[in-house]
Enzyme design. Structure first.
Site, PDB file in Angstrom:
ATOM      1  N   LYS A  22      32.994  54.928  21.294  1.00  0.00           N
ATOM      2  CA  LYS A  22      33.463  55.727  22.441  1.00  0.00           C
ATOM      3  C   LYS A  22      32.281  56.235  23.267  1.00  0.00           C
ATOM      4  O   LYS A  22      32.266  56.122  24.487  1.00  0.00           O
ATOM      5  CB  LYS A  22      34.286  56.918  21.927  1.00  0.00           C
ATOM      6  CG  LYS A  22      34.575  57.969  22.982  1.00  0.00           C
ATOM      7  CD  LYS A  22      35.444  59.086  22.448  1.00  0.00           C
ATOM      8  CE  LYS A  22      34.699  60.277  21.918  1.00  0.00           C
ATOM      9  NZ  LYS A  22      34.126  61.169  22.917  1.00  0.00           N
ATOM     10  N   ASN A  23      31.281  56.796  22.588  1.00  0.00           N
ATOM     11  CA  ASN A  23      30.189  57.420  23.327  1.00  0.00           C
ATOM     12  C   ASN A  23      29.238  56.409  23.960  1.00  0.00           C
ATOM     13  O   ASN A  23      28.338  56.786  24.703  1.00  0.00           O
ATOM     14  CB  ASN A  23      29.409  58.385  22.420  1.00  0.00           C
ATOM     15  CG  ASN A  23      30.235  59.626  22.113  1.00  0.00           C
ATOM     16  OD1 ASN A  23      31.309  59.828  22.693  1.00  0.00           O
ATOM     17  ND2 ASN A  23      29.749  60.448  21.194  1.00  0.00           N
ATOM     18  N   CYS A 116      35.908  68.379  24.396  1.00  0.00           N
ATOM     19  CA  CYS A 116      36.282  69.161  23.222  1.00  0.00           C
ATOM     20  C   CYS A 116      35.889  70.632  23.363  1.00  0.00           C
ATOM     21  O   CYS A 116      34.881  70.949  23.979  1.00  0.00           O
ATOM     22  CB  CYS A 116      35.565  68.601  22.002  1.00  0.00           C
ATOM     23  SG  CYS A 116      36.551  67.415  21.123  1.00  0.00           S
ATOM     24  N   ARG A 121      29.293  74.225  26.963  1.00  0.00           N
ATOM     25  CA  ARG A 121      28.550  72.969  27.108  1.00  0.00           C
ATOM     26  C   ARG A 121      28.029  72.911  28.533  1.00  0.00           C
ATOM     27  O   ARG A 121      28.597  72.260  29.386  1.00  0.00           O
ATOM     28  CB  ARG A 121      29.448  71.785  26.756  1.00  0.00           C
ATOM     29  CG  ARG A 121      29.861  71.808  25.299  1.00  0.00           C
ATOM     30  CD  ARG A 121      30.790  70.683  24.942  1.00  0.00           C
ATOM     31  NE  ARG A 121      30.087  69.454  24.639  1.00  0.00           N
ATOM     32  CZ  ARG A 121      30.690  68.369  24.160  1.00  0.00           C
ATOM     33  NH1 ARG A 121      31.971  68.354  23.954  1.00  0.00           N
ATOM     34  NH2 ARG A 121      30.007  67.281  23.897  1.00  0.00           N
ATOM     35  N   ASP A 308      28.293  65.301  15.238  1.00  0.00           N
ATOM     36  CA  ASP A 308      29.652  64.746  15.242  1.00  0.00           C
ATOM     37  C   ASP A 308      30.147  64.380  13.839  1.00  0.00           C
ATOM     38  O   ASP A 308      31.304  63.982  13.679  1.00  0.00           O
ATOM     39  CB  ASP A 308      29.711  63.492  16.144  1.00  0.00           C
ATOM     40  CG  ASP A 308      29.702  63.851  17.619  1.00  0.00           C
ATOM     41  OD1 ASP A 308      29.774  65.051  17.942  1.00  0.00           O
ATOM     42  OD2 ASP A 308      29.623  62.933  18.456  1.00  0.00           O
ATOM     43  N   ARG A 400      41.490  61.085  20.452  1.00  0.00           N
ATOM     44  CA  ARG A 400      40.448  60.920  21.467  1.00  0.00           C
ATOM     45  C   ARG A 400      39.256  60.115  20.941  1.00  0.00           C
ATOM     46  O   ARG A 400      38.477  59.576  21.742  1.00  0.00           O
ATOM     47  CB  ARG A 400      39.968  62.283  21.975  1.00  0.00           C
ATOM     48  CG  ARG A 400      40.984  62.929  22.912  1.00  0.00           C
ATOM     49  CD  ARG A 400      40.394  64.092  23.680  1.00  0.00           C
ATOM     50  NE  ARG A 400      39.071  63.781  24.165  1.00  0.00           N
ATOM     51  CZ  ARG A 400      37.992  64.545  23.984  1.00  0.00           C
ATOM     52  NH1 ARG A 400      38.080  65.668  23.339  1.00  0.00           N
ATOM     53  NH2 ARG A 400      36.832  64.182  24.468  1.00  0.00           N
TER      54      ARG A 400
HETATM   55  C1  UD1 Z   1      27.117  63.773  23.449  1.00  0.00           C
HETATM   56  C2  UD1 Z   1      28.297  63.167  22.745  1.00  0.00           C
HETATM   57  C3  UD1 Z   1      28.857  64.125  21.704  1.00  0.00           C
HETATM   58  C4  UD1 Z   1      27.756  64.584  20.757  1.00  0.00           C
HETATM   59  C5  UD1 Z   1      26.544  65.102  21.548  1.00  0.00           C
HETATM   60  C6  UD1 Z   1      25.361  65.434  20.658  1.00  0.00           C
HETATM   61  C7  UD1 Z   1      29.258  61.757  24.442  1.00  0.00           C
HETATM   62  C8  UD1 Z   1      30.423  61.495  25.345  1.00  0.00           C
HETATM   63  N1  UD1 Z   1      29.329  62.876  23.698  1.00  0.00           N
HETATM   64  O1  UD1 Z   1      27.599  64.928  24.134  1.00  0.00           O
HETATM   65  O2  UD1 Z   1      29.876  63.467  20.986  1.00  0.00           O
HETATM   66  O3  UD1 Z   1      28.241  65.614  19.938  1.00  0.00           O
HETATM   67  O4  UD1 Z   1      26.120  64.125  22.503  1.00  0.00           O
HETATM   68  O5  UD1 Z   1      24.980  64.331  19.918  1.00  0.00           O
HETATM   69  O6  UD1 Z   1      28.336  60.964  24.356  1.00  0.00           O
HETATM   70  N2  UD1 Z   1      23.059  71.192  26.902  1.00  0.00           N
HETATM   71  C9  UD1 Z   1      22.633  72.180  27.763  1.00  0.00           C
HETATM   72  N3  UD1 Z   1      22.498  71.860  29.092  1.00  0.00           N
HETATM   73  C10 UD1 Z   1      22.749  70.604  29.572  1.00  0.00           C
HETATM   74  C11 UD1 Z   1      23.180  69.596  28.665  1.00  0.00           C
HETATM   75  C12 UD1 Z   1      23.327  69.924  27.319  1.00  0.00           C
HETATM   76  O7  UD1 Z   1      22.373  73.304  27.371  1.00  0.00           O
HETATM   77  O8  UD1 Z   1      22.597  70.382  30.783  1.00  0.00           O
HETATM   78  C13 UD1 Z   1      23.208  71.534  25.458  1.00  0.00           C
HETATM   79  C14 UD1 Z   1      24.657  71.428  24.983  1.00  0.00           C
HETATM   80  O9  UD1 Z   1      25.376  72.588  25.274  1.00  0.00           O
HETATM   81  C15 UD1 Z   1      24.458  71.207  23.507  1.00  0.00           C
HETATM   82  C16 UD1 Z   1      23.169  70.365  23.441  1.00  0.00           C
HETATM   83  O10 UD1 Z   1      22.516  70.557  24.689  1.00  0.00           O
HETATM   84  O11 UD1 Z   1      24.236  72.428  22.859  1.00  0.00           O
HETATM   85  C17 UD1 Z   1      23.426  68.883  23.229  1.00  0.00           C
HETATM   86  O12 UD1 Z   1      24.258  68.392  24.231  1.00  0.00           O
HETATM   87  P1  UD1 Z   1      24.232  66.887  24.740  1.00  0.00           P
HETATM   88  O13 UD1 Z   1      23.267  66.093  23.936  1.00  0.00           O
HETATM   89  O14 UD1 Z   1      24.096  66.903  26.208  1.00  0.00           O
HETATM   90  O15 UD1 Z   1      25.694  66.413  24.358  1.00  0.00           O
HETATM   91  P2  UD1 Z   1      26.717  65.643  25.242  1.00  0.00           P
HETATM   92  O16 UD1 Z   1      26.029  64.601  26.043  1.00  0.00           O
HETATM   93  O17 UD1 Z   1      27.627  66.591  25.920  1.00  0.00           O
END
Ligand code: UD1
Length: 422
Positions: A22-23, A116, A121, A308, A400
């Site tokens: 999915k990701n 989720c 986030r 995850d 999902r």
């Molecule tokens: C992706 C995955 C999700 C997984 C996560 C971490 C997808 C669709 N989802 O989510 O399943 O759990 O990686 O491996 O690929 N953050 C900030 N500011 C930002 C961006 C992120 O503070 O601009 C923080 C987030 O709140 C979180 C951390 O960084 O605490 C990691 O987030 P991130 O790696 O961006 O996760 P996602 O891309 O949302």
């Protein structure tokens, strides 16, 4: 609305095929926006988020066809820069549409992304990187983001944290930007490497994915006919491993390489589960159903133990011999499911990011709610090893990330069925 009814206690035996990730497929589908040619993507899992991304592409004016696991996107025409609010709000990864649309048409209107409920986030890193590349971004009425750039410019970007989504967003924007982009402290997840491989197929000069530094030289236009197969889902594979670890038995996972799941395997082996790669893409999992506690496990970005997989591991440790400590370092609030596990008899104390899990002799079936995707998967893991019947509500969250989970688990002997609510 549907529910799972699970009768605990059956051992699992047999073979499970691992579907596409999915990701990985979501950012790859977003990347097809960059291509004026035809992108044929194979091994697409049949999940709601994938269907939502497909709907978004169609709403932009692209012609999209799906046949089984293959999605074909014909990239000639984009007729709007507005992402429908109803679709973008449904999933977190809609945010990567910003980079793709800024690259291809230089403008996008999009609502704040959904996904989720696992704590705040934020998207600050996405926005500051895109601004550095020349995008003007403003918050419009009711949380709609409007972003515009006459042409994105390559830039050097140092991420505060190796965010998966921010790294993907920058890779997409940089592919059609003027000049070179360097992403430092980039995420190293296998899904980032998969996106790089797809962009390379489209003719983008990009290297470094899988390390902390990614280099991208933008192109003026991308027009290529490409065919690409998405990598298998390492989180689905890890979830099946914990299911077998909790229920006992012996299963073969077909289609997953060892490296992407190595940190999950490492932890499960520490719990006493026997896991061996038996061929390049085949892994055997064997368990006697009595896991041992683990002193401390911390979630961290790849190649660390994946956030995850945290809920599924906690579910397994609920019945371990001894006390385990799990520390969630990636997301602020990812223990929402713990209350539900406690309804089944688990003894878990959560303080901020730390969960202390005192293994209990038995879990009992209960009426529980899946509150998010992986938390829901954790309830399935616990139900497989619980005594009696569990009813898991709100299966839509589990759907999902897992296609027909009940069919796959029943095929290896689990007593699980789906019923529709009245
Ligand atoms: C992706 C995955 C999700 C997984 C996560 C971490 C997808 C669709 N989802 O989510 O399943 O759990 O990686 O491996 O690929 N953050 C900030 N500011 C930002 C961006 C992120 O503070 O601009 C923080 C987030 O709140 C979180 C951390 O960084 O605490 C990691 O987030 P991130 O790696 O961006 O996760 P996602 O891309 O949302």
């Amino acid at each position: 609305m549907s529910r799972f009814i699970i009768e605990g206690g059956n051992r699992l035996n047999g073979e499970l095929k691992i579907p596409g990730a999915k990701n990985a497929v979501l950012p790859i589908l977003a990347a097809t926006i960059l291509n004026r040619g035809t992108s044929t993507i194979h091994n697409c899992p049949d999940l709601e988020d994938v269907a939502t991304m497909q709907e978004i592409l169609v709403s932009l004016g692209l012609r999209v066809e799906r046949s089984n696991k293959t999605i074909t996107v014909y990239g000639e025409n984009i007729v709007t820069n507005k992402i429908p609010e109803s679709s973008a709000g449904k999933m977190r990864s809609s945010i990567v549409l910003m980079g793709a649309m800024l690259g291809r048409v230089g403008e996008i209107y999009i609502s704040y992304p959904g996904g989720c409920a696992i704590g705040p986030r934020p998207i600050d890193m996405h926005l500051s990187a895109l601004r550095k590349m020349g995008a003007e971004i403003d918050d419009l009425y009711k949380g709609i983001l409007h972003s515009k750039a006459s042409r994105m410019r390559g830039a050097e970007i140092l991420l505060d944290y190796p965010s998966v989504g921010a790294t993907e967003n920058i890779m997409l924007a940089a592919s059609l930007a003027e000049g070179v982009t360097i992403i430092r402290n980039a995420a190293k997840e296998p899904e980032i490497v998969d996106l790089q491989n797809f962009l390379q197929q489209m003719g983008v000069e990009i290297s470094g994915a899988g390390t902390g530094v990614i280099y991208i030289t933008g192109r003026d236009e991308i027009k290529a006919d490409v065919s690409y197969s998405v990598i298998p889902d390492r989180i689905v594979a890890g979830t099946y491993m914990t299911c077998a670890a909790a229920a006992g038995g012996e299963i073969i996972l077909n289609g997953i390489e060892y490296e992407p799941v190595s940190s999950t395997v490492y932890c499960l082996r520490n719990c006493g589960v026997q896991i061996e790669p038996v061929d390049k893409k085949i892994i055997r999992v064997k368990s006697d159903r009595v896991p041992k506690a683990i002193e401390v496990v911390r979630t961290s970005p790849y190649p660390g133990f994946p956030t995850d997989m945290q809920p599924q591991l906690v579910a397994l440790l609920s019945k371990a011999v001894g006390t385990s400590v799990v520390i969630e370092t990636v997301f602020e609030n990812r223990y929402g499911y713990v209350e539900q596990l406690m309804r089944m008899g688990a003894d878990i104390t959560v303080r901020e990011r730390v969960a202390v899990i005192k293994g209990v002799k038995r879990l009992t079936g209960a009426f529980v709610d899946a509150c998010d995707l992986r938390g829901g998967a954790a309830l399935v893991v616990a139900s497989l090893t619980a005594e009696g019947t569990s009813i898991i509500n709100n299966v839509k969250h589990i759907d999902r990330g897992y296609e027909s989970l009940e069919e796959h688990l029943s095929s290896v002997g689990a007593a699980i069925k789906r019923v529709q609510d009245d």
